[in-house]
Design a protein around this motif. Structure first.
Motif, PDB file in Angstrom:
ATOM      1  N   ILE A 154       0.812  -1.219   0.000  1.00 59.50           N
ATOM      2  CA  ILE A 154       0.000   0.000   0.000  1.00 59.50           C
ATOM      3  C   ILE A 154       0.848   1.274   0.000  1.00 59.50           C
ATOM      4  O   ILE A 154       0.569   2.196  -0.765  1.00 59.50           O
ATOM      5  CB  ILE A 154      -0.977   0.001   1.194  1.00 59.50           C
ATOM      6  N   PRO A 155       1.884   1.411   0.853  1.00 61.70           N
ATOM      7  CA  PRO A 155       2.632   2.682   0.906  1.00 61.70           C
ATOM      8  C   PRO A 155       3.219   3.092  -0.444  1.00 61.70           C
ATOM      9  O   PRO A 155       3.593   2.253  -1.265  1.00 61.70           O
ATOM     10  CB  PRO A 155       3.740   2.389   1.927  1.00 61.70           C
ATOM     11  N   THR A 156       3.302   4.400  -0.652  1.00 62.79           N
ATOM     12  CA  THR A 156       3.818   4.970  -1.893  1.00 62.79           C
ATOM     13  C   THR A 156       5.321   5.225  -1.787  1.00 62.79           C
ATOM     14  O   THR A 156       5.784   5.783  -0.787  1.00 62.79           O
ATOM     15  CB  THR A 156       3.092   6.294  -2.191  1.00 62.79           C
ATOM     16  N   PRO A 157       6.112   4.837  -2.797  1.00 64.62           N
ATOM     17  CA  PRO A 157       7.547   5.143  -2.779  1.00 64.62           C
ATOM     18  C   PRO A 157       7.799   6.647  -2.879  1.00 64.62           C
ATOM     19  O   PRO A 157       6.943   7.415  -3.337  1.00 64.62           O
ATOM     20  CB  PRO A 157       8.079   4.431  -4.031  1.00 64.62           C
ATOM     21  N   PHE A 158       8.997   7.072  -2.475  1.00 62.79           N
ATOM     22  CA  PHE A 158       9.420   8.464  -2.635  1.00 62.79           C
ATOM     23  C   PHE A 158      10.936   8.499  -2.566  1.00 62.79           C
ATOM     24  O   PHE A 158      11.584   7.476  -2.307  1.00 62.79           O
ATOM     25  CB  PHE A 158       8.790   9.370  -1.570  1.00 62.79           C
ATOM     26  N   ALA A 159      11.517   9.663  -2.789  1.00 62.34           N
ATOM     27  CA  ALA A 159      12.976   9.756  -2.851  1.00 62.34           C
ATOM     28  C   ALA A 159      13.453  11.073  -2.272  1.00 62.34           C
ATOM     29  O   ALA A 159      12.704  12.050  -2.176  1.00 62.34           O
ATOM     30  CB  ALA A 159      13.451   9.621  -4.301  1.00 62.34           C
ATOM     31  N   ASP A 160      14.735  11.097  -1.886  1.00 64.57           N
ATOM     32  CA  ASP A 160      15.420  12.354  -1.613  1.00 64.57           C
ATOM     33  C   ASP A 160      16.494  12.527  -2.681  1.00 64.57           C
ATOM     34  O   ASP A 160      16.429  11.902  -3.744  1.00 64.57           O
ATOM     35  CB  ASP A 160      15.979  12.393  -0.182  1.00 64.57           C
ATOM     36  N   GLU A 161      17.491  13.347  -2.417  1.00 66.55           N
ATOM     37  CA  GLU A 161      18.503  13.633  -3.428  1.00 66.55           C
ATOM     38  C   GLU A 161      19.408  12.435  -3.710  1.00 66.55           C
ATOM     39  O   GLU A 161      20.057  12.374  -4.759  1.00 66.55           O
ATOM     40  CB  GLU A 161      19.365  14.821  -2.988  1.00 66.55           C
ATOM     41  N   LYS A 162      19.458  11.467  -2.795  1.00 64.05           N
ATOM     42  CA  LYS A 162      20.410  10.371  -2.936  1.00 64.05           C
ATOM     43  C   LYS A 162      19.768   9.000  -3.095  1.00 64.05           C
ATOM     44  O   LYS A 162      20.370   8.111  -3.701  1.00 64.05           O
ATOM     45  CB  LYS A 162      21.340  10.338  -1.716  1.00 64.05           C
ATOM     46  N   ARG A 163      18.574   8.802  -2.542  1.00 62.11           N
ATOM     47  CA  ARG A 163      18.028   7.452  -2.469  1.00 62.11           C
ATOM     48  C   ARG A 163      16.535   7.418  -2.761  1.00 62.11           C
ATOM     49  O   ARG A 163      15.817   8.393  -2.529  1.00 62.11           O
ATOM     50  CB  ARG A 163      18.247   6.850  -1.067  1.00 62.11           C
ATOM     51  N   LEU A 164      16.104   6.251  -3.209  1.00 59.22           N
ATOM     52  CA  LEU A 164      14.694   5.906  -3.317  1.00 59.22           C
ATOM     53  C   LEU A 164      14.329   5.072  -2.095  1.00 59.22           C
ATOM     54  O   LEU A 164      15.104   4.202  -1.673  1.00 59.22           O
ATOM     55  CB  LEU A 164      14.458   5.093  -4.590  1.00 59.22           C
ATOM     56  N   TYR A 165      13.140   5.324  -1.538  1.00 55.92           N
ATOM     57  CA  TYR A 165      12.688   4.579  -0.364  1.00 55.92           C
ATOM     58  C   TYR A 165      11.407   3.828  -0.708  1.00 55.92           C
ATOM     59  O   TYR A 165      10.445   4.411  -1.226  1.00 55.92           O
ATOM     60  CB  TYR A 165      12.450   5.526   0.812  1.00 55.92           C
ATOM     61  N   VAL A 166      11.414   2.524  -0.412  1.00 54.98           N
ATOM     62  CA  VAL A 166      10.282   1.656  -0.709  1.00 54.98           C
ATOM     63  C   VAL A 166       9.970   0.843   0.540  1.00 54.98           C
ATOM     64  O   VAL A 166      10.885   0.324   1.196  1.00 54.98           O
ATOM     65  CB  VAL A 166      10.596   0.709  -1.887  1.00 54.98           C
ATOM     66  N   ALA A 167       8.674   0.723   0.866  1.00 51.50           N
ATOM     67  CA  ALA A 167       8.292  -0.006   2.075  1.00 51.50           C
ATOM     68  C   ALA A 167       6.958  -0.709   1.865  1.00 51.50           C
ATOM     69  O   ALA A 167       6.101  -0.229   1.114  1.00 51.50           O
ATOM     70  CB  ALA A 167       8.187   0.955   3.264  1.00 51.50           C
ATOM     71  N   ALA A 168       6.775  -1.842   2.539  1.00 49.98           N
ATOM     72  CA  ALA A 168       5.486  -2.542   2.538  1.00 49.98           C
ATOM     73  C   ALA A 168       5.461  -3.481   3.734  1.00 49.98           C
ATOM     74  O   ALA A 168       6.389  -4.275   3.921  1.00 49.98           O
ATOM     75  CB  ALA A 168       5.273  -3.320   1.244  1.00 49.98           C
ATOM     76  N   GLY A 169       4.387  -3.411   4.532  1.00 51.92           N
ATOM     77  CA  GLY A 169       4.354  -4.204   5.752  1.00 51.92           C
ATOM     78  C   GLY A 169       2.960  -4.621   6.173  1.00 51.92           C
ATOM     79  O   GLY A 169       2.425  -4.105   7.159  1.00 51.92           O
ATOM     80  N   TYR A 170       2.355  -5.549   5.444  1.00 56.91           N
ATOM     81  CA  TYR A 170       1.033  -6.051   5.813  1.00 56.91           C
ATOM     82  C   TYR A 170       1.090  -6.660   7.211  1.00 56.91           C
ATOM     83  O   TYR A 170       1.873  -7.570   7.475  1.00 56.91           O
ATOM     84  CB  TYR A 170       0.575  -7.076   4.780  1.00 56.91           C
ATOM     85  N   VAL A 171       0.239  -6.168   8.102  1.00 56.76           N
ATOM     86  CA  VAL A 171       0.323  -6.567   9.510  1.00 56.76           C
ATOM     87  C   VAL A 171      -0.006  -8.035   9.731  1.00 56.76           C
ATOM     88  O   VAL A 171       0.476  -8.653  10.686  1.00 56.76           O
ATOM     89  CB  VAL A 171      -0.599  -5.687  10.383  1.00 56.76           C
TER      90      VAL A 171
END
Length: 451
Positions: free
Chosen positions: A278-295
């Motif tokens: 469900i969570p949406t990816p995003f980035a800063d100047e150096k990295r992309l951040y990806v997460a997913a954690g179905y409880v």
């Protein structure tokens, strides 16, 4: 007298880009803002509010919808679906049994509203479709959970079960694509929002039948390309990652997190995400951040967060037991949220957990800043909306309508709680000095009263 050679360029950028001014965003064109990070630099946004305090106006919504409001200049747009009959009340929290075996037999109207940001008056309301729904949704979901997107000339609205619409600034349909609904996981419904890049509208439609991603010309609506995806139902909004090496389209998925080039060709993949993304990816100047954690994930209980460098190709999945490789700066297990997207602010990576916990990590290496801390010391509180940040503070909106205000930094503290006393699941929007919060039945415009 010293002249700054960059000053003319700065002035051109400020006057030519209607999203920005010297103090922060004046428009909020998409889910979590133009960079998908949910952060504003405006120093005048409100710190405290209630049902009456600092409320500039309050407007009743046309119907149900957990899509976020979006803002361009002095217009806020909102998508809702209104039933002509009774609607089952949503039930707060996380639980099993929220699916329904049959869709409602009532006629529903899919509506887009344009609302004046100064007065709260409705400029226009456009009904895009009227019919009884042909697919089911979870009792907490709505038929309008996808957030629209705008370029300041048109508004693009995506209903995963039904189609993609382009509206002009007066609410008239310019073009549309409609498709038959595809089955979703347990009949829960859809939520992946459209995104814009240059001249394209990009959508992901992951389902239980045939998943796909497509790009459409935003002026004509003509399909530019379409790629099939080996994915079951996913609920995450895609992200365009403009890094130093290239521009990529990032999609989070149960089978694989994928990067595509701008023609939909694959660049790299990571296997082993959560079985619900469900969570949406995003980035800063150096990295992309990806997460997913179905409880409730028993098949893949690792609930990972990844920080990824630009330039990868092929399968960059980590070897078992490792937490980094050439392209992955860091990965942390058992750290990702289920519904809310994480928050990156002032060098720290914050996670709002659905059961009412908050944690912080160092965005550079993933090391823990502080562990899970309970927001409500009285007990469990459910959260679905993604957190946001401004004025050196973090904000977490519960399903009860309570916003917990947390100072940014290395120590956890709830400074105070702002209550609206109405169910909330939509992620708020910020534009200029105004905060827009959507509740079950209302849209609030919140602004600090200054002498």
């Amino acid at each position: 007298m010293t002249h700054n050679k960059w000053f003319p360029t700065l002035l051109v950028a400020l006057f030519c880009n209607p999203l920005l001014n010297l103090t922060g965003e004046v428009s909020w064109p998409s889910f979590r803002g133009s960079d998908s990070r949910g952060v504003s630099q405006n120093p005048d946004l409100p710190m405290t509010w209630s049902e009456k305090e600092n409320v500039t106006w309050k407007q009743t919504t046309a119907g149900r919808g957990w899509s976020s409001p979006i803002v361009w200049d002095e217009t806020v747009f909102m998508v809702s679906v209104k039933s002509r009959g009774e609607v089952e009340a949503p039930i707060k929290g996380l639980y099993f049994g929220g699916e329904r075996p049959e869709p409602s037999k009532n006629v529903h109207a899919w509506v887009v509203e344009a609302i004046d940001t100064q007065s709260g008056s409705i400029r226009w309301a456009s009904t895009l479709h009227e019919a009884a729904p042909s697919s089911t949704i979870h009792v907490k979901n709505t038929y309008a959970s996808e957030t629209p997107v705008t370029d300041g000339k048109h508004v693009y609205v995506h209903f995963g079960y039904m189609g993609l619409y382009c509206l002009d600034w007066n609410g008239a349909i310019v073009w549309k694509h409609q498709w038959p609904p595809a089955a979703m996981r347990l009949g829960w419904g859809t939520s992946s929002s459209p995104i814009l890049h240059d001249q394209w509208v990009i959508i992901v439609n992951d389902n239980e039948e045939q998943s796909w991603m497509a790009a459409y010309d935003k002026k004509s609506g003509q399909e530019q390309w379409k790629v099939l995806r080996d994915e079951p139902s996913n609920f995450s909004t895609p992200f365009v990652w403009e890094n130093d090496m290239r521009t990529e389209i990032i999609t989070t998925g149960v089978n694989k997190t994928r990067s595509y080039d701008l023609m939909g060709q694959p660049l790299w993949t990571i296997q082993g995400m959560s079985t619900i993304c469900i969570p949406t990816p995003f980035a800063d100047e150096k990295r992309l951040y990806v997460a997913a954690g179905y409880v409730g994930d028993k098949l893949r209980p690792n609930k990972p967060i990844y920080a990824i460098r630009p330039g990868a190709s092929g399968d960059i999945t980590l070897e078992e037991g490792t937490h980094q490789n050439q392209w992955i700066d860091w990965m942390v297990d058992n750290a990702a949220p289920y519904n809310p997207s994480p928050l990156l602010y002032q060098g720290r990576f914050y996670v709002l957990w659905d059961f009412g916990f908050f944690s912080a990590r160092n965005a550079t290496d993933g090391s823990e800043v502080y562990p899970k801390e309970r927001l409500n010391p009285r007990g469990k509180t459910a959260f679905t909306a993604s957190p946001w940040a401004y004025r050196d503070h973090l904000f977490a909106l519960s399903e009860d309508g309570d916003t917990y205000v947390i100072p940014a930094g290395d120590t956890f503290e709830v400074r105070h709680v702002n209550s609206l006393n109405e169910m909330c699941m939509a992620t708020p929007a910020m534009a200029g000095s105004k905060l827009f919060i959507r509740t079950l039945e209302h849209l609030y415009c919140i602004e600090e009263v200054r002498p």
